[in-house]
Scaffold this motif. Structure first.
Motif, PDB file in Angstrom:
ATOM      1  N   GLU A 244       0.743  -1.327   0.058  1.00  0.00           N
ATOM      2  CA  GLU A 244      -0.095   0.065   0.139  1.00  0.00           C
ATOM      3  C   GLU A 244       0.803   1.133   0.047  1.00  0.00           C
ATOM      4  OE1 GLU A 244      -4.098   1.398   2.241  1.00  0.00           O
ATOM      5  OE2 GLU A 244      -2.350   1.062   3.644  1.00  0.00           O
ATOM      6  N   ARG A 245       0.585   2.237  -0.791  1.00  0.00           N
ATOM      7  CA  ARG A 245       1.078   3.392  -0.799  1.00  0.00           C
ATOM      8  C   ARG A 245       0.275   4.651  -0.370  1.00  0.00           C
ATOM      9  NH1 ARG A 245       4.984   2.146  -6.368  1.00  0.00           N
ATOM     10  NH2 ARG A 245       5.530  -0.061  -5.173  1.00  0.00           N
ATOM     11  N   LEU A 246       0.831   5.529   0.447  1.00  0.00           N
ATOM     12  CA  LEU A 246      -0.053   6.584   1.122  1.00  0.00           C
ATOM     13  C   LEU A 246       0.394   7.717   0.855  1.00  0.00           C
ATOM     14  CD1 LEU A 246      -0.361   4.580   4.396  1.00  0.00           C
ATOM     15  CD2 LEU A 246      -2.249   4.960   2.886  1.00  0.00           C
ATOM     16  N   ALA A 247      -0.490   8.754   0.652  1.00  0.00           N
ATOM     17  CA  ALA A 247       0.090  10.163   0.544  1.00  0.00           C
ATOM     18  C   ALA A 247      -0.969  11.174   1.164  1.00  0.00           C
ATOM     19  CB  ALA A 247       0.353  10.478  -1.081  1.00  0.00           C
ATOM     20  N   ALA A 248      -0.485  12.328   1.409  1.00  0.00           N
ATOM     21  CA  ALA A 248      -1.178  13.421   1.702  1.00  0.00           C
ATOM     22  C   ALA A 248      -0.741  14.301   0.622  1.00  0.00           C
ATOM     23  CB  ALA A 248      -0.720  14.107   3.233  1.00  0.00           C
ATOM     24  N   ALA A 249      -2.013  14.940   0.164  1.00  0.00           N
ATOM     25  CA  ALA A 249      -1.780  15.767  -0.793  1.00  0.00           C
ATOM     26  C   ALA A 249      -2.457  17.223  -0.317  1.00  0.00           C
ATOM     27  CB  ALA A 249      -2.596  15.397  -2.235  1.00  0.00           C
ATOM     28  N   ILE A 250      -1.956  18.235  -0.380  1.00  0.00           N
ATOM     29  CA  ILE A 250      -2.054  19.632   0.193  1.00  0.00           C
ATOM     30  C   ILE A 250      -2.128  20.422  -1.204  1.00  0.00           C
ATOM     31  CG2 ILE A 250      -1.414  21.583   1.780  1.00  0.00           C
ATOM     32  CD1 ILE A 250       0.130  18.234   2.105  1.00  0.00           C
ATOM     33  N   VAL A 251      -3.340  21.098  -1.279  1.00  0.00           N
ATOM     34  CA  VAL A 251      -3.668  21.975  -2.337  1.00  0.00           C
ATOM     35  C   VAL A 251      -4.447  23.184  -1.837  1.00  0.00           C
ATOM     36  CG1 VAL A 251      -3.709  19.992  -3.982  1.00  0.00           C
ATOM     37  CG2 VAL A 251      -6.032  20.820  -2.945  1.00  0.00           C
ATOM     38  N   ARG A 252      -4.498  24.211  -2.748  1.00  0.00           N
ATOM     39  CA  ARG A 252      -5.103  25.348  -2.145  1.00  0.00           C
ATOM     40  C   ARG A 252      -6.755  25.032  -2.508  1.00  0.00           C
ATOM     41  NH1 ARG A 252      -2.463  29.472   0.526  1.00  0.00           N
ATOM     42  NH2 ARG A 252      -0.396  29.813  -0.522  1.00  0.00           N
ATOM     43  N   ALA A 253      -7.464  25.593  -1.594  1.00  0.00           N
ATOM     44  CA  ALA A 253      -8.870  25.593  -1.304  1.00  0.00           C
ATOM     45  C   ALA A 253      -9.664  25.853  -2.723  1.00  0.00           C
ATOM     46  CB  ALA A 253      -9.567  26.009  -0.303  1.00  0.00           C
ATOM     47  N   THR A 254      -9.074  26.687  -3.834  1.00  0.00           N
ATOM     48  CA  THR A 254      -9.622  26.917  -4.976  1.00  0.00           C
ATOM     49  C   THR A 254      -9.262  25.953  -6.067  1.00  0.00           C
ATOM     50  OG1 THR A 254      -7.643  28.271  -5.306  1.00  0.00           O
ATOM     51  CG2 THR A 254      -9.658  29.392  -4.449  1.00  0.00           C
ATOM     52  N   THR A 255      -8.643  24.951  -5.616  1.00  0.00           N
ATOM     53  CA  THR A 255      -8.323  23.830  -6.444  1.00  0.00           C
ATOM     54  C   THR A 255      -8.679  22.644  -6.062  1.00  0.00           C
ATOM     55  OG1 THR A 255      -5.976  23.578  -5.580  1.00  0.00           O
ATOM     56  CG2 THR A 255      -6.282  25.184  -7.369  1.00  0.00           C
ATOM     57  N   ARG A 256      -8.612  21.427  -6.913  1.00  0.00           N
ATOM     58  CA  ARG A 256      -8.905  20.289  -6.343  1.00  0.00           C
ATOM     59  C   ARG A 256      -7.427  19.436  -6.674  1.00  0.00           C
ATOM     60  NH1 ARG A 256     -10.803  17.077 -10.393  1.00  0.00           N
ATOM     61  NH2 ARG A 256     -11.353  18.204 -12.479  1.00  0.00           N
ATOM     62  N   ALA A 257      -7.268  18.248  -5.667  1.00  0.00           N
ATOM     63  CA  ALA A 257      -6.006  17.295  -6.053  1.00  0.00           C
ATOM     64  C   ALA A 257      -6.308  16.416  -7.119  1.00  0.00           C
ATOM     65  CB  ALA A 257      -6.127  16.382  -4.932  1.00  0.00           C
ATOM     66  N   ASP A 258      -5.409  16.461  -8.143  1.00  0.00           N
ATOM     67  CA  ASP A 258      -5.462  15.694  -9.497  1.00  0.00           C
ATOM     68  C   ASP A 258      -5.097  14.169  -8.901  1.00  0.00           C
ATOM     69  OD1 ASP A 258      -5.545  14.308 -11.865  1.00  0.00           O
ATOM     70  OD2 ASP A 258      -4.152  15.713 -12.814  1.00  0.00           O
ATOM     71  N   VAL A 259      -5.908  13.429  -8.383  1.00  0.00           N
ATOM     72  CA  VAL A 259      -5.631  12.062  -7.775  1.00  0.00           C
ATOM     73  C   VAL A 259      -5.705  11.020  -8.756  1.00  0.00           C
ATOM     74  CG1 VAL A 259      -6.853  10.353  -6.184  1.00  0.00           C
ATOM     75  CG2 VAL A 259      -7.064  12.548  -5.611  1.00  0.00           C
ATOM     76  N   ASN A 260      -6.413  11.292  -9.625  1.00  0.00           N
ATOM     77  CA  ASN A 260      -6.560  10.031 -10.911  1.00  0.00           C
ATOM     78  C   ASN A 260      -5.486  10.068 -11.801  1.00  0.00           C
ATOM     79  OD1 ASN A 260      -8.903   8.974  -9.996  1.00  0.00           O
ATOM     80  ND2 ASN A 260      -9.959  10.702 -10.927  1.00  0.00           N
ATOM     81  N   ASN A 261      -4.693  11.174 -11.996  1.00  0.00           N
ATOM     82  CA  ASN A 261      -3.355  11.292 -12.829  1.00  0.00           C
ATOM     83  C   ASN A 261      -2.221  11.597 -12.137  1.00  0.00           C
ATOM     84  OD1 ASN A 261      -4.781  11.072 -15.431  1.00  0.00           O
ATOM     85  ND2 ASN A 261      -5.886  13.037 -14.882  1.00  0.00           N
ATOM     86  N   VAL A 262      -2.021  12.743 -11.591  1.00  0.00           N
ATOM     87  CA  VAL A 262      -0.713  13.408 -11.099  1.00  0.00           C
ATOM     88  C   VAL A 262      -0.540  12.377  -9.895  1.00  0.00           C
ATOM     89  CG1 VAL A 262       0.684  14.981 -10.119  1.00  0.00           C
ATOM     90  CG2 VAL A 262      -0.730  15.525 -12.190  1.00  0.00           C
ATOM     91  N   ILE A 263      -1.255  12.343  -8.779  1.00  0.00           N
ATOM     92  CA  ILE A 263      -1.189  11.622  -7.600  1.00  0.00           C
ATOM     93  C   ILE A 263      -0.997  10.170  -7.999  1.00  0.00           C
ATOM     94  CG2 ILE A 263      -1.948  10.971  -5.439  1.00  0.00           C
ATOM     95  CD1 ILE A 263      -3.096  13.862  -5.158  1.00  0.00           C
ATOM     96  N   ARG A 264      -1.671   9.459  -8.926  1.00  0.00           N
ATOM     97  CA  ARG A 264      -1.530   7.887  -8.997  1.00  0.00           C
ATOM     98  C   ARG A 264      -0.236   7.780  -9.601  1.00  0.00           C
ATOM     99  NH1 ARG A 264      -1.809   5.551 -13.542  1.00  0.00           N
ATOM    100  NH2 ARG A 264      -2.403   7.330 -14.704  1.00  0.00           N
TER     101      ARG A 264
END
Length: 189
Positions: free
Chosen positions: A87-107
């Motif tokens: 299992e690989r875990l991460a915390a992503a911190i982004v500005r509230a005016t944006t959304r984390a790109d989970v499906n591409n960049v973080i993946r």
């Protein structure tokens, strides 16, 4: 520029040095801040905390209630994926005016086929923090800390581990933290 400079006061909240108000910090957050302050000059003065009404812990409610700009807030989301049996875990911190790109960049950063947000129960259990107050400071070492490059500049408000307070610190300081990995394009507009 000194990354540990004190951020300007924001909104109508009563900001004060976080390490002087351990009652406003979850235990893992307090422990992480104390450790960080021993290794980085200026952290003790630059990381501030303010009490809030827990009804306003969510970003939109907090910005409206306390006269804050949405852009000043940072959201921390916990993400997991699997590669083989690991299992690989991460915390992503982004500005509230944006959304984390989970499906591409973080993946891709996690090198997994699929990345998903952690269930609330798991996020709370792993972090030792309250939902609505989860922050990268104090997360277990098994979590990578991914910071969108837009968070690395200017003041940023993040959770304190509790729903009853928020942290304010310079994004430059958060980006200089030894656990932070600054990533261009981690978030989408």
């Amino acid at each position: 520029m000194n990354a540990a400079r004190t951020p300007p006061p924001l909104g109508t909240l009563a900001w004060e040095p976080a390490l002087g108000r351990a009652d406003l910090l979850a235990v893992p957050v307090r422990d992480a801040l104390e450790q960080w302050a021993t290794t980085e000059a200026g952290v003790a003065d630059a990381v501030l905390v303010a009490p809030i009404d827990p009804v306003h812990a969510d970003t939109a409610a907090m910005t409206a209630a306390y006269g804050l700009e949405l852009e000043a807030s940072g959201n921390c989301v916990l993400v997991a994926g699997r590669r083989g049996g690991d299992e690989r875990l991460a915390a992503a911190i982004v500005r509230a005016t944006t959304r984390a790109d989970v499906n591409n960049v973080i993946r891709r950063l996690l090198d997994v086929r699929k990345a998903s947000f952690l269930a609330t129960e798991r996020a709370v259990a792993d972090s030792g923090m309250e939902y609505g107050g989860i922050t990268p400071l104090g997360l277990p070492e098994s979590y990578r800390v991914l910071l969108d490059a837009r968070v690395a500049v200017g003041p940023v408000i993040v959770g304190s581990g509790l729903r009853t307070s928020k942290l304010l610190l310079p994004g430059e300081l958060l980006a200089a933290w030894s656990r932070a990995e600054v990533v261009d394009g981690l978030a989408l507009p």
